[in-house]
Design a protein around this motif. Structure first.
Motif, PDB file in Angstrom:
ATOM      1  N   ILE A 275     -13.737  21.994  27.821  1.00 30.23           N
ATOM      2  CA  ILE A 275     -12.910  20.797  27.985  1.00 30.23           C
ATOM      3  C   ILE A 275     -13.590  19.795  28.912  1.00 30.23           C
ATOM      4  N   THR A 276     -14.113  20.278  30.025  1.00 36.17           N
ATOM      5  CA  THR A 276     -14.729  19.363  30.996  1.00 36.17           C
ATOM      6  C   THR A 276     -16.023  18.752  30.457  1.00 36.17           C
ATOM      7  N   LEU A 277     -16.803  19.530  29.709  1.00 33.92           N
ATOM      8  CA  LEU A 277     -18.006  18.966  29.085  1.00 33.92           C
ATOM      9  C   LEU A 277     -17.640  17.903  28.058  1.00 33.92           C
ATOM     10  N   GLY A 278     -16.565  18.148  27.309  1.00 39.52           N
ATOM     11  CA  GLY A 278     -16.116  17.170  26.324  1.00 39.52           C
ATOM     12  C   GLY A 278     -15.688  15.856  26.957  1.00 39.52           C
ATOM     13  N   LEU A 279     -15.057  15.937  28.125  1.00 38.62           N
ATOM     14  CA  LEU A 279     -14.663  14.716  28.832  1.00 38.62           C
ATOM     15  C   LEU A 279     -15.884  13.892  29.229  1.00 38.62           C
ATOM     16  N   MET A 280     -16.933  14.574  29.712  1.00 36.26           N
ATOM     17  CA  MET A 280     -18.135  13.842  30.103  1.00 36.26           C
ATOM     18  C   MET A 280     -18.831  13.228  28.896  1.00 36.26           C
ATOM     19  N   ALA A 281     -18.860  13.960  27.791  1.00 29.91           N
ATOM     20  CA  ALA A 281     -19.464  13.421  26.580  1.00 29.91           C
ATOM     21  C   ALA A 281     -18.709  12.182  26.097  1.00 29.91           C
ATOM     22  N   MET A 282     -17.397  12.172  26.248  1.00 23.40           N
ATOM     23  CA  MET A 282     -16.595  11.015  25.845  1.00 23.40           C
ATOM     24  C   MET A 282     -17.015   9.761  26.618  1.00 23.40           C
ATOM     25  N   SER A 283     -17.191   9.906  27.936  1.00 23.11           N
ATOM     26  CA  SER A 283     -17.617   8.752  28.733  1.00 23.11           C
ATOM     27  C   SER A 283     -18.985   8.246  28.309  1.00 23.11           C
ATOM     28  N   LEU A 284     -19.926   9.159  28.078  1.00 19.76           N
ATOM     29  CA  LEU A 284     -21.267   8.749  27.681  1.00 19.76           C
ATOM     30  C   LEU A 284     -21.252   8.038  26.334  1.00 19.76           C
ATOM     31  N   LEU A 285     -20.382   8.486  25.427  1.00 19.17           N
ATOM     32  CA  LEU A 285     -20.258   7.826  24.129  1.00 19.17           C
ATOM     33  C   LEU A 285     -19.704   6.412  24.264  1.00 19.17           C
ATOM     34  N   LEU A 286     -18.724   6.239  25.148  1.00 18.18           N
ATOM     35  CA  LEU A 286     -18.064   4.940  25.318  1.00 18.18           C
ATOM     36  C   LEU A 286     -18.744   4.054  26.358  1.00 18.18           C
ATOM     37  N   TRP A 287     -19.818   4.535  26.973  1.00 19.21           N
ATOM     38  CA  TRP A 287     -20.433   3.860  28.104  1.00 19.21           C
ATOM     39  C   TRP A 287     -20.745   2.378  27.871  1.00 19.21           C
ATOM     40  N   PRO A 288     -21.299   1.973  26.710  1.00 21.31           N
ATOM     41  CA  PRO A 288     -21.625   0.548  26.518  1.00 21.31           C
ATOM     42  C   PRO A 288     -20.415  -0.382  26.611  1.00 21.31           C
ATOM     43  N   LEU A 289     -19.207   0.145  26.391  1.00 19.17           N
ATOM     44  CA  LEU A 289     -18.005  -0.701  26.416  1.00 19.17           C
ATOM     45  C   LEU A 289     -17.722  -1.242  27.818  1.00 19.17           C
ATOM     46  N   GLY A 290     -18.244  -0.574  28.843  1.00 24.17           N
ATOM     47  CA  GLY A 290     -17.969  -1.023  30.207  1.00 24.17           C
ATOM     48  C   GLY A 290     -18.985  -2.006  30.750  1.00 24.17           C
ATOM     49  N   ARG A 291     -20.045  -2.260  30.011  1.00 27.48           N
ATOM     50  CA  ARG A 291     -21.149  -3.058  30.532  1.00 27.48           C
ATOM     51  C   ARG A 291     -20.723  -4.503  30.817  1.00 27.48           C
ATOM     52  N   GLY A 292     -20.909  -4.910  32.069  1.00 28.06           N
ATOM     53  CA  GLY A 292     -20.604  -6.285  32.450  1.00 28.06           C
ATOM     54  C   GLY A 292     -19.155  -6.543  32.809  1.00 28.06           C
ATOM     55  N   HIS A 293     -18.305  -5.534  32.760  1.00 23.49           N
ATOM     56  CA  HIS A 293     -16.869  -5.716  33.041  1.00 23.49           C
ATOM     57  C   HIS A 293     -16.436  -4.664  34.070  1.00 23.49           C
ATOM     58  N   TRP A 294     -15.965  -5.140  35.219  1.00 24.37           N
ATOM     59  CA  TRP A 294     -15.607  -4.220  36.294  1.00 24.37           C
ATOM     60  C   TRP A 294     -14.566  -3.194  35.875  1.00 24.37           C
ATOM     61  N   TRP A 295     -13.447  -3.667  35.329  1.00 25.94           N
ATOM     62  CA  TRP A 295     -12.399  -2.734  34.957  1.00 25.94           C
ATOM     63  C   TRP A 295     -12.782  -1.898  33.744  1.00 25.94           C
ATOM     64  N   GLY A 296     -13.530  -2.498  32.822  1.00 23.70           N
ATOM     65  CA  GLY A 296     -14.013  -1.720  31.693  1.00 23.70           C
ATOM     66  C   GLY A 296     -14.920  -0.587  32.147  1.00 23.70           C
ATOM     67  N   GLN A 297     -15.823  -0.896  33.059  1.00 22.45           N
ATOM     68  CA  GLN A 297     -16.713   0.127  33.590  1.00 22.45           C
ATOM     69  C   GLN A 297     -15.929   1.213  34.319  1.00 22.45           C
TER      70      GLN A 297
END
Length: 385
Positions: A275-297
């Motif tokens: 479960i915990t590994l899956g949570l980290m993989a989720m963030s890495l997959l969605l990582w580009p969505l936070g680029r340049g946006h404080w709250w998005g990041q």
């Protein structure tokens, strides 16, 4: 039915891990200021992470054999004193080469304290509460991410990295005194014989579980080691901004570890790891969505934070529960794998940054995290066969 209170010695060990974690993460939190003040590049400054992690990776199993017969009260307390002295020396380092040598020497205590504290838990609590006790001791790493890393980043931005290292020195000295006061005399886990090492190294489920730690740490630290320069480039974050984001990350890291501590005996350690590994993989997959946006990041970092420290706590519990007799060996090997993965990740991240690929680090991390999830599921299946 209420659960029995944990022994007071576990609180001292938990705080010891807090101090160890703060010192280990101090470089990542102050990487920008170290590079600037010593006149080196970001990849060169990142070598401080790689070299220190490599020492821990090689040293953890070696020291586990060397200190097998030592009284753990003395061993753990004096390792924190060593940590204090070497961090004070790092704070006074005149140049980068001197800092590199001192940093490597300062990483001897993490190679000793973390695995030996975990191995001591089995002699302080009964089998029924061992999983909870181990994850509690490793809670110190999550607290370090809440307090230590943000504080290091803030101090580094406001006063300079030397003051951050000095803070770790003071914390280590106080923590060593607490461990000396609370740990009972005579705690000596069974010495590791050649036969015990052979059984640990020859067990496919145990070694596959250690491999999970290596791959997940490799994936995480390819990017995690360079959070400070990444966030500075993408968000223009200074010392205060970095501190806030590290505090945000650490708060959810603490929450994730608390949740795993409370639920691991019900879920089972192997499932908690997945479960915990899956949570980290989720963030890495969605990582580009936070680029340049404080709250998005900030939002994209949440799943990673929830799984980050909880995964290692669950891994330690998984190994101890799988074979309590071999715990000193497997915990040492797991610590070695964690820091070996950190060294590999920091090295690979540094190479990619030198080639102008800072913004692509998360994809490498995602692939490695996916491999760690597959290996974890396979190890669980082998253990049940």
């Amino acid at each position: 039915m209420s659960r029995p209170a944990l022994p007071r010695a576990l609180w001292a060990l938990m705080v010891g891990n807090l101090v160890i974690g703060t010192g280990v993460m101090a470089v990542a939190g102050t990487l920008n200021d170290i590079a600037r003040s010593l006149g080196v590049s970001i990849p060169q400054a990142g070598l401080l992470i790689t070299a220190g992690a490599a020492l821990i990776g090689v040293g953890a199993p070696l020291f586990a054999t060397l200190v097998a017969g030592w009284d753990r009260r003395r061993l753990l307390a004096w390792s924190l004193v060593w940590y204090a002295v070497l961090h004070a020396a790092c704070a006074l380092a005149p140049n980068y080469p001197a800092l590199l040598v001192l940093r490597v020497l300062a990483m001897v205590p993490p190679a000793v304290f973390t695995p030996q504290a975990a191995a001591s838990v089995g002699l302080l609590v009964g089998p029924a509460h061992r999983g909870r006790a181990i994850t509690f001791v490793f809670l110190g790493w999550s607290v370090a991410s809440v307090m230590g890393m943000p504080l290091s980043a803030w101090i580094g931005g406001e006063l300079g990295w030397r003051w951050a290292f000095g803070l770790v020195a003071v914390m280590a000295l106080l923590s060593g005194a607490w461990v000396w006061r609370e740990m009972p005399d005579g705690v000596r886990p069974a010495a590791l014989s050649r036969e015990a090492w052979g059984r640990a190294l020859g067990s496919p489920p145990l070694m596959m579980a250690v491999g999970v730690t290596l791959l997940s740490a490799f994936g995480q630290f390819t990017l995690f080691s360079y959070f400070a320069p990444y966030l500075t480039q993408t968000l223009g974050a200074g010392g205060a901004g970095l501190s806030l984001l590290f505090l945000w990350f650490g708060a959810f890291g603490l929450l994730g570890n608390v949740a795993v501590t409370r639920q691991i005996d019900r879920l089972g350690a192997a499932r908690a790891v997945l479960i915990t590994l899956g949570l980290m993989a989720m963030s890495l997959l969605l990582w580009p969505l936070g680029r340049g946006h404080w709250w998005g990041q900030a939002l994209v970092m949440v799943p990673w934070a929830l799984g980050c420290f909880a995964a290692n706590s669950a891994q330690q519990a998984r190994l101890v529960q799988a074979s309590p007799v071999l715990a000193p060996a497997t915990v040492a090997l797991n610590t070695s794998a964690m820091y070996g993965g950190q060294a590999l990740g920091a090295a690979l991240g540094g190479l990619l940054i030198a080639q102008g690929q800072l913004l692509q680090l998360h994809w490498v991390g995602l692939v490695l995290m996916g491999l760690s999830m597959g290996l974890s599921a396979w190890a669980a299946a082998r253990a049940q066969a």
